[in-house]
Design a protein around this motif. Sequence first.
Motif, short mmCIF file in Angstrom:
data_model
loop_
_atom_site.label_atom_id
_atom_site.label_comp_id
_atom_site.label_asym_id
_atom_site.label_seq_id
_atom_site.Cartn_x
_atom_site.Cartn_y
_atom_site.Cartn_z
N PRO A 131 0.82 -1.21 0.00
CA PRO A 131 0.00 0.00 0.00
C PRO A 131 0.86 1.26 0.00
CG PRO A 131 -0.52 -1.46 1.86
CD PRO A 131 0.79 -1.89 1.28
N GLY A 132 0.25 2.34 -0.44
CA GLY A 132 0.80 3.67 -0.21
C GLY A 132 0.07 4.28 0.96
N SER A 133 -0.10 5.58 0.96
CA SER A 133 -0.79 6.26 2.05
C SER A 133 -2.22 5.75 2.16
CB SER A 133 -0.80 7.77 1.80
OG SER A 133 0.52 8.28 1.79
N THR A 134 -2.56 5.25 3.35
CA THR A 134 -3.86 4.65 3.60
C THR A 134 -4.43 5.23 4.88
OG1 THR A 134 -3.06 2.60 2.56
CG2 THR A 134 -5.06 2.44 3.90
N ASP A 135 -5.72 5.46 4.90
CA ASP A 135 -6.36 6.14 6.03
C ASP A 135 -6.45 5.22 7.24
OD1 ASP A 135 -7.66 7.86 7.68
OD2 ASP A 135 -9.47 8.04 6.48
N THR A 136 -5.36 5.15 7.99
CA THR A 136 -5.28 4.33 9.20
C THR A 136 -4.73 5.18 10.33
OG1 THR A 136 -3.01 3.64 8.73
CG2 THR A 136 -4.78 2.27 7.81
N ALA A 137 -4.75 4.62 11.53
CA ALA A 137 -4.18 5.33 12.67
C ALA A 137 -2.69 5.60 12.45
CB ALA A 137 -4.40 4.52 13.95
N MET A 138 -2.00 4.67 11.81
CA MET A 138 -0.58 4.86 11.54
C MET A 138 -0.36 6.07 10.62
SD MET A 138 2.17 2.23 9.77
CE MET A 138 2.19 1.07 11.14
N GLN A 139 -1.17 6.15 9.57
CA GLN A 139 -1.06 7.28 8.65
C GLN A 139 -1.38 8.59 9.36
OE1 GLN A 139 -0.15 7.43 5.29
NE2 GLN A 139 -0.33 9.64 5.53
N ARG A 140 -2.46 8.59 10.13
CA ARG A 140 -2.89 9.81 10.81
C ARG A 140 -1.88 10.29 11.85
NH1 ARG A 140 -8.38 11.36 10.36
NH2 ARG A 140 -9.45 10.17 8.74
N SER A 141 -1.06 9.37 12.36
CA SER A 141 -0.04 9.78 13.33
C SER A 141 1.01 10.68 12.71
CB SER A 141 0.63 8.54 13.93
OG SER A 141 1.49 7.91 12.99
N LEU A 142 1.07 10.69 11.38
CA LEU A 142 2.03 11.53 10.67
C LEU A 142 1.48 12.92 10.37
CD1 LEU A 142 3.27 8.92 8.03
CD2 LEU A 142 4.40 9.55 10.16
N TRP A 143 0.18 13.11 10.59
CA TRP A 143 -0.47 14.37 10.22
C TRP A 143 -0.45 15.35 11.38
CZ3 TRP A 143 -5.47 11.94 7.68
CH2 TRP A 143 -5.09 11.23 6.53
N SER A 144 0.03 16.54 11.12
CA SER A 144 0.15 17.55 12.17
C SER A 144 -0.98 18.58 12.14
CB SER A 144 1.49 18.28 12.05
OG SER A 144 1.62 18.88 10.77
#
Length: 264
Positions: A190-203
């Motif tokens: 996968p690339g960027s996927t809407d998960t908690a892991m992905q959201r942890s990168l969003w500021s």
Amino acid sequence: MGETVVEQSELAGRTALVTGAGQGIGEAVTRALVARGARVAAVDATPDGIEKLAAEFGADVVAHYAADVSDGKAVEAVVDDVERTFGPLDILVNVAGVLRTSPVVDISDEDWERTFAVNSTGVFNASRAAARRMSERRGGCIVTVGSNAAGVPRTSMAAYAASKAAATMFTKCLGLELARSGVRCNVVSPGSTDTAMQRSLWSDEQAPARVIDGDPAAYRVGIPLGRIADPSDVADAVLFLVSDRARHITMHDLYVDGGATLRA
């Protein structure tokens, strides 16, 4: 109408084990497998998520497997119990993963080691345990959920990218070794996927737009299809690869990233 019935039952009678099943992509894979008729042994380091799945799906999801995939003995015990309780394991999906970001010069020993322990050694532990049994029975499917970061360099993601690259090549090598026994081994990246892991990168709330548009300062292109993946997009790719529709596919790495890597 007939085709829909076939799709809904295409994995009926099969036993699957999913690591990292408690949230994100692992949860989506578990739901997708159950929807196609499989019984799923849900494995996660923490029990909350898999217990919720068991409460929702009843006997189709077995959730008493709180285990750390980096512990080889624990993984072996889980696979033993699954086969003793439910019969031969037909499908393994390696999803469990961790992400710890840092420039290389600042990565701690603990972050580097933990990333590889889960993302690489965890895949090895689960795949080895499953492969020993599947190869003797001359059938089965193993799918590792990797990352498009395994094929394209990312700033501040060296540990994650390297661990996923290791897991990807391990799975391909395993697929080569097991091919004559009829066991298929593939990777979904996968690339960027809407998960908690992905959201942890969003500021901030503009972060998703930056992911889609790209970030030249970080040498990162955007997503040509113009959307961040849903976990179900990845689960659908896994479903295909474990199904009989993919019976002649092994050692393949299927990118599910909206074109973000330009398939480099």
